[in-house]
Scaffold this active site. Sequence first.
Site, PDB file in Angstrom:
ATOM      1  N   LYS A  92       0.808  -1.227   0.000  1.00 56.90           N
ATOM      2  CA  LYS A  92       0.000   0.000   0.000  1.00 56.90           C
ATOM      3  C   LYS A  92       0.839   1.274   0.000  1.00 56.90           C
ATOM      4  CE  LYS A  92      -4.439  -1.544   1.814  1.00 56.90           C
ATOM      5  NZ  LYS A  92      -4.217  -2.939   2.258  1.00 56.90           N
ATOM      6  N   GLU A 114     -10.608   7.194   4.581  1.00 56.33           N
ATOM      7  CA  GLU A 114     -11.238   6.307   5.542  1.00 56.33           C
ATOM      8  C   GLU A 114     -10.391   5.044   5.584  1.00 56.33           C
ATOM      9  OE1 GLU A 114     -12.207   6.496   2.422  1.00 56.33           O
ATOM     10  OE2 GLU A 114     -12.109   4.373   1.874  1.00 56.33           O
ATOM     11  N   SER A 382       1.804  -9.769  -0.993  1.00 56.72           N
ATOM     12  CA  SER A 382       1.458  -8.350  -0.860  1.00 56.72           C
ATOM     13  C   SER A 382       1.836  -7.747   0.487  1.00 56.72           C
ATOM     14  CB  SER A 382      -0.041  -8.154  -1.123  1.00 56.72           C
ATOM     15  OG  SER A 382      -0.810  -8.994  -0.281  1.00 56.72           O
TER      16      SER A 382
HETATM   17  C1  LIG Z   1      -5.016  -4.020   1.756  1.00 55.54           C
HETATM   18  C2  LIG Z   1      -4.286  -5.256   1.454  1.00 55.54           C
HETATM   19  C3  LIG Z   1      -4.691  -6.116   0.402  1.00 55.54           C
HETATM   20  C4  LIG Z   1      -5.935  -5.895  -0.400  1.00 55.54           C
HETATM   21  O1  LIG Z   1      -5.955  -4.746  -1.187  1.00 55.54           O
HETATM   22  P1  LIG Z   1      -5.798  -4.799  -2.779  1.00 55.54           P
HETATM   23  O2  LIG Z   1      -6.157  -3.417  -3.181  1.00 55.54           O
HETATM   24  O3  LIG Z   1      -6.748  -5.831  -3.300  1.00 55.54           O
HETATM   25  O4  LIG Z   1      -4.400  -5.142  -3.071  1.00 55.54           O
HETATM   26  C5  LIG Z   1      -3.901  -7.224   0.118  1.00 55.54           C
HETATM   27  N1  LIG Z   1      -2.797  -7.508   0.838  1.00 55.54           N
HETATM   28  C6  LIG Z   1      -2.402  -6.726   1.870  1.00 55.54           C
HETATM   29  C7  LIG Z   1      -1.184  -7.111   2.630  1.00 55.54           C
HETATM   30  C8  LIG Z   1      -3.123  -5.573   2.206  1.00 55.54           C
HETATM   31  O5  LIG Z   1      -2.720  -4.806   3.235  1.00 55.54           O
END
Ligand SMILES: *Cc1c(COP(=O)(O)O)cnc(C)c1O
Length: 404
Positions: A92, A114, A382
Amino acid sequence: MTSLIDADPDGFFGAYGGHFLPPHLEEPIAEVAAAYAEARQDPQFMAEYNALLADYVGRPSPLFLAHRLTAELGGAKIYLKREDLNHTGAHKINHCLGEGLLAKRMGKKRLLAETGAGQHGVALATAAAILGLECEIHMGAIDVAKQHPNVVRMELLGAKVVSVESGGRCLKDAVDSAFGVFAADYADTFFAIGSVVGPHPYPSMVRDFQSIVGSEARTQIQEKEGRLPDALIACVGGGSNAMGLFTAFLQDESVKMYGVEPSGKDITVTGDHAATMTLGSDGMLHGMKTLLLQDDAGEPAPVHSIASGLDYPGVGPQHAHLKDVGRVEYVTASDHETVEAFRTLCRTEGIIPALESSHAIAHAVKVAPTMGNDEIIIVNLSGRGDKDIDYIAERLGIEEPEPA
Ligand SMILES: *Cc1c(COP(=O)(O)O)cnc(C)c1O
């Protein structure tokens, strides 16, 4: 046929996207679209963004060959794109820094958003601190109580956290509350959206800021293997980490792509899953036309996932389009499969993944054994799972060690 990558001038990806806003929000959002259209063409803006990614976030993130996971599954070679190693521990931060830089360029003083579980709020508060901007995060009162450590993080980073006491005191009410503040004071405020969702230009803009993930992975796999991967796998909440990985490969027909969404506790029960791509229908949410889990009145349905970052009843419009044209296959992983995959990655690779990312691992566990040893999968890791370990300990009944 419309492009797989670019939205049309009104922000439509095929049938999805656009900007459906109350009249008083049209002008402020159009201002963001105009400013971004200019900024993305400005080499100085992009150089500043890339310098922050390198020196502050720690990019490029490694592309790691998961030898032991690969050996255990006995099929395709699995590479992990290590977004969990970024500063703040997830992808993010990539788009929060981009949005923050754009806000500064527009002369705004304050970032506003938010947040549900608090991950977007923490990443945005981080970007605000390093860029010298104020930050205000609206959060439902119930989420404030549940996500105490993230509230503390945001406050330490200098953000003002507003606890929203109206309605159901959850994410939806936080969205309404934050939009209310934005409408009242957009001269000084930039609204920062946390995924590839919302009205145009956000789905395109957030995707562009995330596309560094796939551009790096493409170069890295060429260096390591001398060829492109056979498959990409990423989890899908709003869809930003998935678009980040996919974008650089969309034109390569040989690269198969899987987006993994949560089938939760039970995909046959409304409220027990968040399988928007699998079960959603065309609808309207947060200023965009997209696929949506909704009731007969078009109200968003209740959703659940073990991963708080994935429990969203909508999805980014580009994903809805990529499903329509058959370029990406959308699949599901259940809470149970996700926890199993989480444990497998901890044990085989010494990596504690976020529960969101564990959905992508769960799909790799399913498909890798069906593929040949000469085939290659890249999974987008992610984020890291430190935020999830208390929940996991409780779920698995892991207790304090016995005194000696
Ligand atoms: C917020 C988050 C997601 C989901 O958000 P996307 O916009 O679908 O990528 C996925 N993995 C992590 C670690 C997150 O913090």
